[in-house]
Design an enzyme around this catalytic site. Sequence first.
Site, mmCIF file in Angstrom:
data_model
loop_
_atom_site.group_PDB
_atom_site.id
_atom_site.type_symbol
_atom_site.label_atom_id
_atom_site.label_comp_id
_atom_site.label_asym_id
_atom_site.label_seq_id
_atom_site.Cartn_x
_atom_site.Cartn_y
_atom_site.Cartn_z
ATOM 1 N N GLY A 71 1.050 -3.072 -1.446
ATOM 2 C CA GLY A 71 1.699 -3.119 -0.135
ATOM 3 C C GLY A 71 3.171 -3.490 -0.231
ATOM 4 O O GLY A 71 3.755 -4.015 0.723
ATOM 5 N N TRP A 115 5.439 -1.803 2.371
ATOM 6 C CA TRP A 115 5.108 -2.348 3.693
ATOM 7 C C TRP A 115 5.792 -3.712 3.879
ATOM 8 O O TRP A 115 6.533 -3.944 4.837
ATOM 9 C CB TRP A 115 3.590 -2.479 3.770
ATOM 10 C CG TRP A 115 3.021 -2.935 5.066
ATOM 11 C CD1 TRP A 115 3.656 -2.983 6.269
ATOM 12 C CD2 TRP A 115 1.684 -3.381 5.278
ATOM 13 N NE1 TRP A 115 2.779 -3.437 7.226
ATOM 14 C CE2 TRP A 115 1.565 -3.686 6.648
ATOM 15 C CE3 TRP A 115 0.563 -3.548 4.461
ATOM 16 C CZ2 TRP A 115 0.374 -4.154 7.214
ATOM 17 C CZ3 TRP A 115 -0.617 -4.003 5.016
ATOM 18 C CH2 TRP A 115 -0.705 -4.304 6.374
ATOM 19 N N HIS A 119 7.925 -5.526 -9.476
ATOM 20 C CA HIS A 119 6.546 -5.638 -9.971
ATOM 21 C C HIS A 119 6.538 -6.463 -11.259
ATOM 22 O O HIS A 119 5.511 -6.586 -11.908
ATOM 23 C CB HIS A 119 5.971 -4.255 -10.283
ATOM 24 C CG HIS A 119 5.906 -3.328 -9.105
ATOM 25 N ND1 HIS A 119 5.355 -3.686 -7.904
ATOM 26 C CD2 HIS A 119 6.311 -2.035 -8.959
ATOM 27 C CE1 HIS A 119 5.429 -2.660 -7.064
ATOM 28 N NE2 HIS A 119 6.012 -1.654 -7.677
HETATM 29 S S1 PPS Z 1 4.211 0.895 -4.934
HETATM 30 O O1 PPS Z 1 4.365 2.298 -5.365
HETATM 31 O O2 PPS Z 1 3.601 0.073 -6.006
HETATM 32 O O3 PPS Z 1 5.435 0.303 -4.434
HETATM 33 O O4 PPS Z 1 3.127 0.974 -3.753
HETATM 34 P P1 PPS Z 1 2.946 -0.141 -2.629
HETATM 35 O O5 PPS Z 1 3.984 0.049 -1.596
HETATM 36 O O6 PPS Z 1 2.828 -1.480 -3.267
HETATM 37 O O7 PPS Z 1 1.510 0.176 -2.036
HETATM 38 C C1 PPS Z 1 1.172 1.412 -1.429
HETATM 39 C C2 PPS Z 1 -0.054 1.168 -0.575
HETATM 40 O O8 PPS Z 1 0.334 0.448 0.622
HETATM 41 C C3 PPS Z 1 -0.087 1.209 1.766
HETATM 42 N N1 PPS Z 1 0.806 0.962 2.908
HETATM 43 C C4 PPS Z 1 0.410 0.376 4.047
HETATM 44 N N2 PPS Z 1 -0.768 -0.133 4.444
HETATM 45 C C5 PPS Z 1 -0.850 -0.637 5.701
HETATM 46 N N3 PPS Z 1 0.173 -0.653 6.573
HETATM 47 C C6 PPS Z 1 1.389 -0.158 6.224
HETATM 48 N N4 PPS Z 1 2.402 -0.169 7.109
HETATM 49 C C7 PPS Z 1 1.540 0.383 4.905
HETATM 50 N N5 PPS Z 1 2.571 0.960 4.249
HETATM 51 C C8 PPS Z 1 2.114 1.305 3.044
HETATM 52 C C9 PPS Z 1 -0.042 2.640 1.246
HETATM 53 O O9 PPS Z 1 -0.706 3.524 2.107
HETATM 54 C C10 PPS Z 1 -0.703 2.460 -0.107
HETATM 55 O O10 PPS Z 1 -2.094 2.177 0.005
HETATM 56 P P2 PPS Z 1 -3.227 3.315 0.010
HETATM 57 O O11 PPS Z 1 -4.520 2.555 -0.122
HETATM 58 O O12 PPS Z 1 -2.989 4.209 -1.152
HETATM 59 O O13 PPS Z 1 -3.132 3.999 1.329
#
Ligand code: PPS
Length: 295
Positions: A58, A61, A104
């Site tokens: 996340g 997010w 990370h």
């Molecule tokens: S990364 O590439 O490591 O930076 O990815 P990261 O941003 O850590 O994680 C991506 C997952 O976060 C979900 N996501 C969200 N979930 C809920 N609400 C909001 N607003 C949101 N924004 C991003 C995103 O969909 C990825 O999870 P999954 O399970 O694949 O959908």
Amino acid sequence: MEHEKAESTDEKGIISKYYDGIHFPTLVPGDVKDHLNAVKNLKHRECDILLGAFPKSGTHWAFDVLYMLQTGKAEYSFDKIIALDFEPTEKFDALDSPRVLVTHFYPQHIPKYMVDEKCKIVYIYRNPKDTAVSAHLFLQRFDMVGFLGYDGEWEQYLELFTKKHVYYNSWFDHVKSWMEFKKTNPHLPILFMSYEDMKRDLRSCVQVIAEHLGSKQDPEFLDQVADKCQFSPMSKAKTADKTETAMSKDGSNPFYRKGVVGDWKNMFTVAQSEMLDKVVEDKMAGIDLNFKYTL
Ligand code: PPS
């Protein structure tokens, strides 16, 4: 530096840059040792905030929540998210203050001044089953020059995730080392926040984060931040912007997929789930964190 191809049962290992016992993504610029050194000695800026997370927990997010709180405007960050891991450190000089630095990396890698000056830190964690599924599906979609990824099957990815290593070695090591860092540095302002809590009640989490940062806490503004950072409006706006869609094989936004808790049930077999439960029980024994697999 040699890229190392890790072992895996289908012989399609994760290709990484290996340094100091850790498998870093190939997107870490140049020589990992030099880059880590440059990050460690990043030029000091007052009031910077650090966001730490294991990949797919996340990060994007939480970044937007922090960015909105820091800027005092409920507006998306769009192309402002750049991670310490993947950019030459000069790029961070160009960011407006106060900066939200994303990583990370492990705690031993973060800029020295942030520890010396007790900068605010937020660490986001997510249950390992959803994290593993999200990472596996991300690796199938993500495409960027310089990224040597992984195209193995789910079964093999899960085996790497639980028993060997993925990028940044393991979810277990990452969460434990950040917990340990918090424990051994009680004077540092470190907030642990779970993806699942943000999903359950984003508005309350936004309030907690705003209090941690000491940023604007006007209720109407916090309402706006929480509304804008719900999955649906956020993923729509970020996808329409196109900056991130350029990083996928199929034109989708690789950083926004489903955004739910419990999607792991669509991927894990019962046996795989029980296996991971055992690994978690073993590796996370004595760790005072509650992982929620459903809401
Ligand atoms: S990364 O590439 O490591 O930076 O990815 P990261 O941003 O850590 O994680 C991506 C997952 O976060 C979900 N996501 C969200 N979930 C809920 N609400 C909001 N607003 C949101 N924004 C991003 C995103 O969909 C990825 O999870 P999954 O399970 O694949 O959908």
